[in-house]
Design a protein around this motif. Structure first.
Motif, mmCIF file in Angstrom:
data_model
loop_
_atom_site.group_PDB
_atom_site.id
_atom_site.type_symbol
_atom_site.label_atom_id
_atom_site.label_comp_id
_atom_site.label_asym_id
_atom_site.label_seq_id
_atom_site.Cartn_x
_atom_site.Cartn_y
_atom_site.Cartn_z
ATOM 1 N N ARG A 133 -86.759 47.295 -48.907
ATOM 2 C CA ARG A 133 -86.123 48.199 -47.947
ATOM 3 C C ARG A 133 -85.481 47.451 -46.774
ATOM 4 O O ARG A 133 -84.959 48.079 -45.844
ATOM 5 C CB ARG A 133 -87.162 49.194 -47.410
ATOM 6 N N SER A 135 -82.746 45.587 -46.348
ATOM 7 C CA SER A 135 -81.311 45.784 -46.088
ATOM 8 C C SER A 135 -80.999 47.208 -45.656
ATOM 9 O O SER A 135 -80.074 47.432 -44.867
ATOM 10 C CB SER A 135 -80.501 45.436 -47.345
ATOM 11 N N SER A 136 -81.751 48.168 -46.169
ATOM 12 C CA SER A 136 -81.486 49.558 -45.807
ATOM 13 C C SER A 136 -81.983 49.887 -44.399
ATOM 14 O O SER A 136 -81.433 50.760 -43.725
ATOM 15 C CB SER A 136 -82.142 50.502 -46.820
ATOM 16 N N THR A 139 -79.450 47.687 -41.138
ATOM 17 C CA THR A 139 -78.026 47.737 -41.470
ATOM 18 C C THR A 139 -77.222 47.012 -40.388
ATOM 19 O O THR A 139 -77.730 46.714 -39.298
ATOM 20 C CB THR A 139 -77.550 49.184 -41.577
#
Length: 311
Positions: A133, A135-136, A139
């Motif tokens: 998770r 990279s999500s 951002t």
């Protein structure tokens, strides 16, 4: 020079120091100091240029590294004018307003650097603890927002410092103990009540130390996460991503803790030690951080070597 007025005492000039006892050698000492400033500025500009121009480095970790490079540049450029004036031209005088402005930028960029180091430790924890998770959560927009908030918070925190110094009365003493202006150094020259400066200066220092403690907590959590990884190879790989950041934390916090200790508790420390530690505090982190990250971060090292080979 001190000008007396019927309503207040106004100091027009403070005097900075080079290296006590070695005034005759200042011109020679200026050579390594100039070299350190040049290397620091070129090194941090190189980091910024590589991250900006290389799409593969457009990731949260490198965005935070660019923030660290910007804060290092700010520290170098804030202290450089007075340091070089002293060692190159034997000109230790600085106007009161210029001194207050310099200490604002020096403390502002120092607080910013401590905040960036803190958020970088959170970044490393998130990358190791929850890589799927990562990279999500971080951002590009969120990283930009974090950068703006950190910058605003850092300079807002130190904004009262020059104004609290300006309201003080300075009577007979105008000799500072460093090659640049620091809040804790200037306020000691006041002959009026500086209790507000002492309290607020302690609050700013406390914020920097809280950031350090949170970094330590982050690494305790990182170590706990790494120890739960079954493969020793994966453990080493995870920890290796933190080496550069650990070095940056040590380089930044060791001199700042020593300098704060000297100012608060060590009344009989030789002036030479005081000056050397203060110069170490502002010269070494901007110099060493680009070197550490270039040497220990393979992606940056490979890109820099490739660009040099192209030329």
């Amino acid at each position: 020079m001190i000008i007396f007025n019927t309503s207040h005492v106004e100091i027009t000039t403070f005097f900075l120091v080079g290296i006590p006892g070695l005034e005759y050698a200042h011109i020679w000492i200026s050579i390594p100091i100039c070299s350190m400033y040049i290397i620091a500025i070129l090194g941090n500009c190189t980091i910024l240029f590589v991250i900006k121009t290389e799409p593969s480095l457009h990731e949260p970790m490198y965005y935070f590294l660019s923030m660290l490079a910007l804060s290092d540049l700010g520290l170098s450029l804030s202290s450089m004018p007075t340091v070089l004036r002293i060692f190159l031209f034997n000109a230790p005088g600085i106007s009161a307003n210029a001194c207050f402005a310099q200490e604002f930028f020096i403390h502002g960029f120092a607080v910013l650097e401590s905040s960036v180091l803190l958020i970088m430790s959170f970044d490393r924890f998130l990358a190791i603890h929850n890589p799927l998770r990562y990279s999500s959560i971080l951002t590009t927009v969120r990283v930009a927002q974090i950068g703006i908030v950190l910058s605003f918070k850092s300079f807002l925190l130190v904004l009262p410092l020059p104004f609290t110094l300006r309201r003080l009365k300075y009577c007979n003493k105008s000799q500072l103990s460093h090659s640049y202006c620091l809040h804790q150094d200037v306020m000691k020259l006041a002959c009026s009540n500086n209790q507000t400066n002492v309290i607020y200066g302690f609050f700013v220092a406390l914020w920097v130390m809280v950031a350090f403690m949170l970094i330590v907590v982050s690494y305790i959590l990182i170590l706990k996460t790494v120890l739960n990884i079954a493969s020793p190879k994966e453990q080493r790989k995870a920890l290796n991503t933190c080496v550069s950041h650990i070095c940056a934390v040590i380089i930044f916090y060791v001199p700042i803790i020593n300098l704060a200790t000297v100012h608060r508790f060590a009344r009989h420390v030789p002036p030479l030690f005081n000056v050397l530690m203060a110069n170490f505090h502002l010269l070494v982190p901007p110099l060493m951080n680009p070197i550490v990250y270039c040497v220990k971060t393979r992606q940056i090292r490979v890109i820099i070597v490739a660009k040099l080979c192209q030329k």
